[in-house]
Structures are given as structure tokens and as C-alpha cells.
Scaffold this motif. Sequence first.
Motif, mmCIF file in Angstrom:
data_model
loop_
_atom_site.group_PDB
_atom_site.id
_atom_site.type_symbol
_atom_site.label_atom_id
_atom_site.label_comp_id
_atom_site.label_asym_id
_atom_site.label_seq_id
_atom_site.Cartn_x
_atom_site.Cartn_y
_atom_site.Cartn_z
ATOM 1 N N TYR A 22 0.795 -1.286 0.038
ATOM 2 C CA TYR A 22 -0.073 0.072 0.039
ATOM 3 C C TYR A 22 0.893 1.185 -0.204
ATOM 4 C CZ TYR A 22 -3.886 -3.237 1.217
ATOM 5 O OH TYR A 22 -4.616 -4.367 1.311
ATOM 6 N N ILE A 23 0.290 2.467 -0.288
ATOM 7 C CA ILE A 23 0.835 3.660 -0.236
ATOM 8 C C ILE A 23 -0.041 4.579 0.172
ATOM 9 C CG2 ILE A 23 2.586 3.400 -2.158
ATOM 10 C CD1 ILE A 23 0.743 5.186 -4.146
ATOM 11 N N SER A 24 0.190 5.598 0.828
ATOM 12 C CA SER A 24 -0.711 6.717 1.329
ATOM 13 C C SER A 24 -0.838 7.652 0.517
ATOM 14 C CB SER A 24 -0.169 7.185 2.671
ATOM 15 O OG SER A 24 -0.916 8.106 3.125
ATOM 16 N N VAL A 25 -2.196 8.108 0.075
ATOM 17 C CA VAL A 25 -2.343 9.381 -0.755
ATOM 18 C C VAL A 25 -3.404 10.118 -0.284
ATOM 19 C CG1 VAL A 25 -1.912 7.715 -2.858
ATOM 20 C CG2 VAL A 25 -4.218 7.958 -2.010
ATOM 21 N N GLY A 85 -9.647 1.346 -3.568
ATOM 22 C CA GLY A 85 -9.257 0.487 -4.779
ATOM 23 C C GLY A 85 -9.931 1.055 -6.078
ATOM 24 N N ILE A 86 -9.685 0.336 -6.935
ATOM 25 C CA ILE A 86 -10.630 0.533 -8.293
ATOM 26 C C ILE A 86 -11.318 -0.811 -8.739
ATOM 27 C CG2 ILE A 86 -10.206 0.896 -10.835
ATOM 28 C CD1 ILE A 86 -9.569 3.461 -9.180
ATOM 29 N N GLY A 95 -12.646 0.207 -0.011
ATOM 30 C CA GLY A 95 -12.534 -1.174 0.626
ATOM 31 C C GLY A 95 -12.827 -1.419 1.954
ATOM 32 N N SER A 96 -12.300 -0.214 2.941
ATOM 33 C CA SER A 96 -12.648 -0.198 4.196
ATOM 34 C C SER A 96 -12.545 1.095 4.478
ATOM 35 C CB SER A 96 -11.784 -0.923 5.022
ATOM 36 O OG SER A 96 -10.297 -0.238 4.886
ATOM 37 N N ASP A 113 -7.297 11.521 2.974
ATOM 38 C CA ASP A 113 -6.168 10.661 3.152
ATOM 39 C C ASP A 113 -6.635 9.275 2.976
ATOM 40 O OD1 ASP A 113 -4.683 12.919 3.381
ATOM 41 O OD2 ASP A 113 -4.377 12.724 5.598
ATOM 42 N N ALA A 114 -5.775 8.513 2.539
ATOM 43 C CA ALA A 114 -6.291 6.934 2.370
ATOM 44 C C ALA A 114 -5.168 6.376 1.900
ATOM 45 C CB ALA A 114 -7.549 6.857 1.385
ATOM 46 N N HIS A 115 -5.161 5.133 1.875
ATOM 47 C CA HIS A 115 -4.415 4.133 1.443
ATOM 48 C C HIS A 115 -4.869 3.531 0.116
ATOM 49 C CE1 HIS A 115 -2.202 3.882 5.582
ATOM 50 N NE2 HIS A 115 -1.279 3.850 4.635
ATOM 51 N N ILE A 116 -4.077 3.130 -0.890
ATOM 52 C CA ILE A 116 -4.509 2.372 -2.031
ATOM 53 C C ILE A 116 -3.279 1.494 -2.192
ATOM 54 C CG2 ILE A 116 -5.594 4.466 -3.054
ATOM 55 C CD1 ILE A 116 -3.117 4.737 -4.842
ATOM 56 N N PRO A 117 -3.631 0.346 -3.093
ATOM 57 C CA PRO A 117 -2.622 -0.690 -3.186
ATOM 58 C C PRO A 117 -1.808 0.054 -4.245
ATOM 59 C CG PRO A 117 -4.999 -1.602 -3.706
ATOM 60 C CD PRO A 117 -5.084 0.154 -3.462
ATOM 61 N N LYS A 118 -0.527 -0.351 -4.235
ATOM 62 C CA LYS A 118 0.556 0.292 -4.909
ATOM 63 C C LYS A 118 0.369 -0.069 -6.423
ATOM 64 C CE LYS A 118 4.509 0.094 -1.693
ATOM 65 N NZ LYS A 118 5.722 -0.329 -1.536
ATOM 66 N N SER A 119 -0.498 -1.332 -6.780
ATOM 67 C CA SER A 119 -0.808 -1.773 -8.036
ATOM 68 C C SER A 119 -1.819 -0.946 -8.641
ATOM 69 C CB SER A 119 -1.378 -3.000 -8.087
ATOM 70 O OG SER A 119 -2.286 -3.307 -7.462
#
Length: 131
Positions: A22-25, A85-86, A95-96, A113-119
Motif C-alpha cells: 500500500y501507499i498513502s495518498v 481500490g478501483i 474497501g474499508s 487521506d487514504a491508502h491504495i494498493p501500489k498496483s
Amino acid sequence: MVDIHSISFKDSKSVITNPDKYISVTLDASKLLKSWSQSLYSFEWLDKDGKIKPAASLSEAEQAKRFAVEKSINAGDALIRPVLGIGMMNNIEIGSGRPVVLTLIDKGVKTIDAHIPKSCEKDFKKFRTDI
């Protein structure tokens, strides 16, 4: 309106368990909401015009979640940073942390502020305010 800088966040268990995934964005709240309105689950929180429903119009379960977020905000407690996510329709899916995202947006927060999968990093580029 809630000042995003006065809100603190803590990481979710999934991010703590898999930090390399994950990355924070930071995302534009209005763009996030518009994209999420395409979700199959958006009807639970959004009206037919894509606006967040008043708390009284939410189901009992969703009202309780919203009130818990509001209580945490008022108490100055850290909120769990949402994980996004997408989806299959190329829209943002939450997702949560859906109650966190939607309560903050309803309170006037302009960025989330959120986390997203690096992918998914490329897919979120158009929603980000931190790049």
C-alpha cells in the motif's frame, strides 16, 4: 466544516499486516465522491443525485457507523485511514472506511487521506492532490 489537518489517522490492520502493498495518498474529495457514486454500494449512502444522504435517511446500521465516526471526530480520536481500490467499472471503491470517507466529505472536508494498493497507483493519479 472539519479541518482535515486537525484529524489524525491510524493505519488499518490490512495495511499494518502488508505495508509493502500500500501507499498513502491524498485525494480530492469531490472527485472521489463522483467516482464512487458509480459503485453498486453507493445507494446506501447517496441519493439519486449523488449527494450524501442525511443521517436520518441512512439504514440503522449505517447511521450507527456514521455516528461512531462523528463521535471519534468530536473526541479527537484517530480515525482508521480508509483503504480504496478501483472497481470493475473503473471507479473508486471503498474497501474499508466508507463511513469515515463519507462522513468527512459530508462535513466539508476537501481532501481525503487514504491508502491504495501500489498496483493501483496509476489509476488514482487523476484523483490525487498530493502529486
